[in-house]
Design a protein around this motif. Structure first.
Motif, mmCIF file in Angstrom:
data_model
loop_
_atom_site.group_PDB
_atom_site.id
_atom_site.type_symbol
_atom_site.label_atom_id
_atom_site.label_comp_id
_atom_site.label_asym_id
_atom_site.label_seq_id
_atom_site.Cartn_x
_atom_site.Cartn_y
_atom_site.Cartn_z
ATOM 1 N N TYR A 32 0.872 -1.185 0.000
ATOM 2 C CA TYR A 32 0.000 0.000 0.000
ATOM 3 C C TYR A 32 0.909 1.236 0.000
ATOM 4 C CZ TYR A 32 -3.594 -3.364 1.385
ATOM 5 O OH TYR A 32 -4.446 -4.433 1.427
ATOM 6 N N ALA A 68 -4.971 1.526 -2.943
ATOM 7 C CA ALA A 68 -4.540 0.761 -4.114
ATOM 8 C C ALA A 68 -3.238 0.033 -3.801
ATOM 9 C CB ALA A 68 -4.349 1.695 -5.304
ATOM 10 N N THR A 69 -3.129 -1.174 -4.330
ATOM 11 C CA THR A 69 -1.889 -1.945 -4.173
ATOM 12 C C THR A 69 -1.082 -1.873 -5.470
ATOM 13 O OG1 THR A 69 -2.901 -4.010 -4.935
ATOM 14 C CG2 THR A 69 -3.049 -3.500 -2.567
ATOM 15 N N THR A 112 -0.179 -4.319 -7.316
ATOM 16 C CA THR A 112 -0.769 -5.233 -8.310
ATOM 17 C C THR A 112 -2.028 -4.642 -8.923
ATOM 18 O OG1 THR A 112 0.094 -7.113 -7.044
ATOM 19 C CG2 THR A 112 -1.623 -7.572 -8.682
ATOM 20 N N GLU A 113 -2.907 -4.082 -8.085
ATOM 21 C CA GLU A 113 -4.164 -3.519 -8.588
ATOM 22 C C GLU A 113 -3.922 -2.345 -9.527
ATOM 23 O OE1 GLU A 113 -7.005 -4.552 -4.715
ATOM 24 O OE2 GLU A 113 -6.070 -2.567 -4.940
ATOM 25 N N MET A 150 -3.527 -3.284 -13.077
ATOM 26 C CA MET A 150 -4.711 -3.819 -13.757
ATOM 27 C C MET A 150 -5.796 -2.781 -13.959
ATOM 28 S SD MET A 150 -4.876 -7.358 -11.543
ATOM 29 C CE MET A 150 -6.385 -7.880 -12.347
ATOM 30 N N SER A 151 -5.774 -1.701 -13.196
ATOM 31 C CA SER A 151 -6.845 -0.711 -13.284
ATOM 32 C C SER A 151 -6.250 0.683 -13.213
ATOM 33 C CB SER A 151 -7.856 -0.923 -12.154
ATOM 34 O OG SER A 151 -8.882 0.040 -12.216
ATOM 35 N N SER A 159 -11.960 3.126 -8.867
ATOM 36 C CA SER A 159 -12.272 1.798 -8.336
ATOM 37 C C SER A 159 -11.544 1.504 -7.022
ATOM 38 C CB SER A 159 -11.904 0.730 -9.369
ATOM 39 O OG SER A 159 -10.525 0.825 -9.713
ATOM 40 N N PHE A 160 -10.640 2.377 -6.611
ATOM 41 C CA PHE A 160 -9.879 2.141 -5.386
ATOM 42 C C PHE A 160 -10.544 2.837 -4.206
ATOM 43 C CE2 PHE A 160 -6.319 2.319 -8.644
ATOM 44 C CZ PHE A 160 -6.362 0.951 -8.863
#
Length: 551
Positions: free
Chosen positions: A467, A474-475, A477-478, A481-482, A488-489
């Motif tokens: 984090y 958001a991480t 990895t996330e 992807m986004s 979306s976080f």
């Protein structure tokens, strides 16, 4: 009465106010300009001669009459300023408002355009009114009376010359004048080092050469004194000549100050003079716990008292800007200010902006890098107008500490005296002599780069952690992807941050979503929270989410 805009001095004569400017506010420069003598004039000047030229050209009592025989006057649509109409002077005055980010309407007839952007105003004038001279009747007024606004004072004829200024010295004791001139000389030496960036060694060499020139010029003075005595048929004796030469040397403030025994002759003596005569706040050295590590702190409450003793600074702090619904014209229109219980309350309050950053005093590419790195805390008043708020000469130093000590002992221990003073300012306030009352205040915002921002807010200072963002959850990895702008976080909130801090305290974990400890300022200052630490400089590593502090 003529009143000084920089202090409480007032006089019945304009020439005395000019002399007061030269004698007591002679340290003028581009960062500390002299204001015009007239209350309704916004002009400022970096030299004394330019002020006198302005008074002769702009504030003379001559009437400006057009070719048609009609006298015209310029009435500023923004302020109450009035003067005989001269097209060039009118636009100089209007552009002065634009430099202060004030909304200025177009002065031409039937034009509804208005703006507070300097370049936009010039572009509009060149594009729409390049060869037009038909002005709004409320801006350029036809009149038959004297249009210069001189307030309610009686004008006195002034010849701007050094002889006239010197003629007013008789009402002041020579002893007081000599002390003031010595003070001005010390201020000049201080200005050489702090503003003109002349090194202390170079300053000392200049002073030593000046002392030598004074000593070598003694035969010239002796010869001149002898000629004057012979011209007036006075008896010339060595004793009489020696006494006169000695009196001339002793009355020369410059010579008396820089001679070998003078108070400004060495760097040590000049430093002692500065500390005694100038508004000086002595730094205090603190010991961190029982270790041998120390840090320096400049008491912020004492600094505020010294700063607000200056009448011109206090007047700038007390100025208020008109708030327009739906417009962000100052930091007072933001939600942080309105939600702060102290700042949004009625009455004068002090809003402090802190700036935290590390700097390297050794070669950053050498073997000593990071060993001597220093953490610095600066502050400024958000109450000041925008053009002063970000200026270097208005930014005050609060604290210096080795960066390694900050990481080892933590912000709470190294910032302890600063936090204590800020708590006192918030709860009891600081007494301001010129204001005649205690002024309360608090930290409005903290400005820092990413690294310092994460450290102050209690987040992990490693940007490769899972984090990594202090604005959302958001991480790494996330984020691959986004997109961050998709929304979306999950965003971090004050309640969520408090839960993470409580989880760490209960479970004694290393961190929770990269939160390691509570915000250091919120532990002492009750009216600041994690929301006040939304630093205005972020990078792509923080989800490309840029926050701006409204000026």
């Amino acid at each position: 009465m003529w009143k000084c805009k920089l202090c409480d001095f007032s006089t019945a004569l304009q020439i005395q106010l000019l002399r007061h400017y030269r004698l007591y506010h002679g340290q003028y420069s581009t960062i500390s300009p002299l204001p015009c003598l007239y209350n309704n004039c916004l002009c400022t000047f970096s030299t004394f001669n330019s002020l006198k030229v302005h008074l002769s050209r702009t504030h003379s009592e001559k009437k400006v009459v057009g070719e048609d025989g009609i006298q015209r006057a310029f009435h500023c649509p923004v302020c109450d300023f009035k003067q005989p109409f001269v097209e060039r002077d009118m636009f100089i005055h209007l552009r002065g408002h634009l430099r202060r980010k004030e909304i200025v309407p177009c002065p031409f007839r039937a034009c509804k355009f208005k703006t507070n952007v300097y370049s936009t105003y010039n572009a509009h004038k060149c594009r729409e009114h390049q060869h037009v001279s038909d002005y709004n009747v409320e801006v350029v007024v036809e009149t038959v009376s004297n249009v210069c606004q001189y307030s309610d004072i009686e004008q006195d004829p002034v010849q701007f010359s050094d002889e006239n200024e010197t003629a007013t010295v008789s009402d002041r004791s020579n002893e007081g004048l000599a002390e003031q001139l010595q003070y001005n000389l010390a201020a000049f030496f201080l200005k050489m080092q702090t503003i003109l960036h002349v090194s202390q060694r170079a300053t000392q060499e200049i002073i030593e050469h000046m002392d030598q020139l004074f000593s070598l010029s003694e035969p010239v003075i002796r010869k001149s004194v002898t000629k004057i005595l012979e011209k007036h048929n006075c008896p010339v004796t060595d004793t009489l000549v020696n006494d006169i030469v000695q009196a001339v040397s002793d009355s020369n403030v410059l010579h008396k100050s820089v001679t070998s025994e003078g108070p400004l002759s060495t760097a040590k003596r000049r430093k002692s003079y500065y500390e005694e005569k100038f508004p000086f706040v002595k730094p205090v050295e603190y010991l961190i716990e029982s270790s041998q590590h120390t840090f320096m702190y400049v008491p912020i409450l004492t600094s505020l008292q010294q700063l607000l003793k200056k009448t011109d600074v206090l007047e700038k702090v007390k100025e208020t800007t008109a708030q327009l619904p739906g417009h962000y014209s100052s930091y007072c229109d933001g939600s942080y200010y309105k939600e702060n219980l102290l700042l949004s309350d009625e009455g004068q309050k002090l809003s402090i902006i802190l700036y935290v950053d590390d700097f390297e005093i050794a070669n950053p590419l050498g073997t000593s890098k990071k060993i001597h790195k220093v953490c610095a805390v600066y502050w400024t008043l958000a109450n000041l107008p925008v053009k002063y708020r970000s200026a270097l000469h208005t930014t005050q130093l609060a604290l210096l500490c080795n960066s390694n000590d900050v990481r080892k002992f933590g912000y709470a221990k190294t910032f302890a005296p600063l936090l204590s003073d800020l708590k006192t300012l918030e709860e009891a306030g600081v007494y301001i002599e010129t204001f005649g009352d205690c002024l309360k205040g608090t930290v409005y915002s903290v400005v820092a780069d990413n690294l310092a921002a994460h450290g102050l807010a209690g987040f992990s200072e490693c940007f490769r952690s899972t984090y990594f963002c202090r604005f959302c959850l958001a991480t790494q990895t996330e984020l691959q992807m986004s997109d961050a702008v998709s929304g979306s976080f999950e965003m971090r909130t004050k309640d969520l941050h408090d839960n993470h801090v409580q989880e760490i305290q209960n479970n004694d974990n290393g961190d929770s979503c990269s939160v390691k400890f509570a915000v250091v300022f919120s532990l002492t200052i009750s009216l600041i929270s994690i929301l006040s630490l939304d630093f205005h400089l972020t990078s792509y590593m923080t989800c490309l989410r840029v926050w701006f502090l409204w000026s």
